[in-house]
Design a protein around this motif. Structure first.
Motif, short mmCIF file in Angstrom:
data_model
loop_
_atom_site.label_atom_id
_atom_site.label_comp_id
_atom_site.label_asym_id
_atom_site.label_seq_id
_atom_site.Cartn_x
_atom_site.Cartn_y
_atom_site.Cartn_z
N LEU A 153 0.83 -1.21 0.00
CA LEU A 153 0.00 0.00 0.00
C LEU A 153 0.86 1.26 0.00
O LEU A 153 0.55 2.23 -0.69
N ARG A 154 1.94 1.24 0.75
CA ARG A 154 2.81 2.43 0.80
C ARG A 154 3.44 2.69 -0.57
O ARG A 154 3.71 3.85 -0.92
N ARG A 155 3.66 1.63 -1.33
CA ARG A 155 4.21 1.81 -2.68
C ARG A 155 3.17 2.34 -3.66
O ARG A 155 3.50 3.08 -4.58
N GLU A 156 1.92 1.94 -3.49
CA GLU A 156 0.93 2.15 -4.53
C GLU A 156 -0.01 3.34 -4.32
O GLU A 156 -0.48 3.93 -5.29
N VAL A 157 -0.34 3.68 -3.08
CA VAL A 157 -1.35 4.73 -2.87
C VAL A 157 -0.70 6.11 -2.87
O VAL A 157 0.47 6.27 -2.50
N ASP A 158 -1.48 7.08 -3.28
CA ASP A 158 -0.98 8.44 -3.42
C ASP A 158 -2.02 9.40 -2.85
O ASP A 158 -3.08 9.61 -3.45
N LEU A 159 -1.73 9.96 -1.68
CA LEU A 159 -2.69 10.82 -0.99
C LEU A 159 -3.08 12.02 -1.85
O LEU A 159 -4.26 12.39 -1.93
N GLN A 160 -2.12 12.63 -2.53
CA GLN A 160 -2.41 13.83 -3.31
C GLN A 160 -3.32 13.51 -4.50
O GLN A 160 -4.21 14.30 -4.85
N LYS A 161 -3.11 12.35 -5.12
CA LYS A 161 -4.00 11.95 -6.22
C LYS A 161 -5.42 11.75 -5.72
O LYS A 161 -6.39 12.12 -6.39
N LEU A 162 -5.55 11.16 -4.54
CA LEU A 162 -6.89 10.93 -3.98
C LEU A 162 -7.56 12.25 -3.61
O LEU A 162 -8.77 12.42 -3.79
N LYS A 163 -6.79 13.18 -3.07
CA LYS A 163 -7.34 14.49 -2.71
C LYS A 163 -7.82 15.24 -3.96
O LYS A 163 -8.81 15.97 -3.92
N ALA A 164 -7.09 15.06 -5.06
CA ALA A 164 -7.41 15.78 -6.30
C ALA A 164 -8.42 15.05 -7.17
O ALA A 164 -8.92 15.62 -8.16
N SER A 165 -8.75 13.82 -6.83
CA SER A 165 -9.62 13.00 -7.66
C SER A 165 -11.04 13.58 -7.75
O SER A 165 -11.55 14.16 -6.80
N LYS A 166 -11.68 13.39 -8.91
CA LYS A 166 -13.07 13.79 -9.08
C LYS A 166 -14.01 12.83 -8.34
O LYS A 166 -15.19 13.13 -8.16
N THR A 167 -13.47 11.69 -7.95
CA THR A 167 -14.26 10.70 -7.22
C THR A 167 -13.91 10.76 -5.74
O THR A 167 -12.77 10.50 -5.35
N LYS A 168 -14.90 11.11 -4.92
CA LYS A 168 -14.66 11.15 -3.47
C LYS A 168 -14.68 9.72 -2.93
O LYS A 168 -15.64 8.99 -3.11
#
Length: 312
Positions: free
Chosen positions: A111-126
């Motif tokens: 998970l630490r390799r794959e997830v990206d907090l900034q991408k999730l924050k910027a995503s059009k999908t909440k």
């Protein structure tokens, strides 16, 4: 002058859509196949709520990493997610200092390799994740708006995927012992409706029909968990359908509500894998099955809409 349909949408306006992905361990590859079909049909989501493996799948989907998600499923094995405890860990388990049978550090590393907090924050999908606290018995949907750091995001993902007894629970924001929320609320459909969804797409991971008896204690435990997850999902679906019936009847209880379309995708044939079985070949078959079954179901939805439009 703009006209509206039964859900209150103006013609030509895209519905506000929610994707709901419940848990099911190694069967999660099926959700990837369904999501792939939805994407090819141009179906986009404003909300994505997940529990357990559904939460992890929903996270990478919300990041826009569908290709990477499929790639992961086609390559990872059980050892890439969990391992048997070491001798010191077994000692801690016996002494009551460890609250899960398996070591989930491989999953955390992944998970630490794959997830990206900034991408999730910027995503059009909440995105949101369902998890339950063993201390207070509270079940909560934690959304990306509640997350302020990558460490918090990892804690929530590890908590929502912590199968009770098998995986250790997790502190969230330094408190509680949070685990997989699926035992209580495997499919947060009602929350999606409360947040304004016109359409809810739910991808269940247990087959529509099961007619095979468990042959060992592990299969008995898995089947019991399936029963709980099925009951949780059905309760949420029935609640949504009740809203629609009350609305159609013009009842006082339905005031302020709108009709919500619920579309459920579920394996039509037996799924030959259990919660903790993860194997590339099996995952590829499940992705293919999910894709093909979703395409068939989407075609049937289109046919019904066409018939309805002709009749009107």
């Amino acid at each position: 002058m703009a006209t509206h349909n039964d859900s209150g949408l103006r013609h030509g306006e895209r519905p506000f859509r929610a994707l709901v992905l419940p848990g099911g361990g190694g069967r999660g590859a099926y959700q990837v196949g369904v999501a792939k079909a939805l994407m090819e049909r141009g179906i986009e989501f404003d909300l994505a709520f997940g529990t357990s493996i559904g939460g992890i799948n929903a996270t990478l989907m919300a990041q826009g990493n569908m290709k990477r998600l499929e790639e992961l499923w086609c390559n990872i094995r059980g050892k890439d997610v969990f391992s048997l405890p070491s001798a010191p860990q077994i000692g801690r388990l016996v002494l009551g200092h460890k609250l899960g049978l398996l070591d989930t550090r491989p999953l955390e590393d992944l998970l630490r390799r794959e997830v990206d907090l900034q991408k999730l924050k910027a995503s059009k999908t909440k995105i949101g994740w369902c998890t339950t606290d063993l201390c207070s018995l509270e079940t909560r949907l934690i959304t990306i708006d509640d997350i302020v750091s990558t460490n918090e995001l990892i804690d929530v993902l590890m908590a929502t995927s912590a199968i009770p007894m098998a995986f250790p629970p997790r502190h969230v924001q330094g408190k509680g012992l949070w685990v997989d929320g699926g035992l209580v609320r495997n499919t947060p459909v009602e929350t999606a409706i409360q947040m304004g969804a016109d359409e809810v797409y739910m991808v269940l991971l247990h087959p529509e029909k099961i007619n095979v008896c468990p042959v060992n204690m592990f299969e008995v435990l898995v089947r019991c968990l399936d029963i709980v997850l099925e009951a949780s999902a059905r309760k949420e679906i029935e609640t949504a359908e009740l809203y629609n019936r009350l609305l159609a009847a013009g009842s006082e209880e339905s005031r302020g509500r709108k009709n919500v379309v619920i579309r459920v995708f579920q394996p039509r044939k037996p799924v030959n894998t259990t919660l903790l079985e993860i194997h590339p070949e099996r995952s590829r078959r499940l992705i293919k099955q999910g894709y093909e079954e979703a395409m068939d179901l989407l075609d049937s939805f289109d046919d019904r809409q066409a018939v309805g439009a002709t009749a009107s």
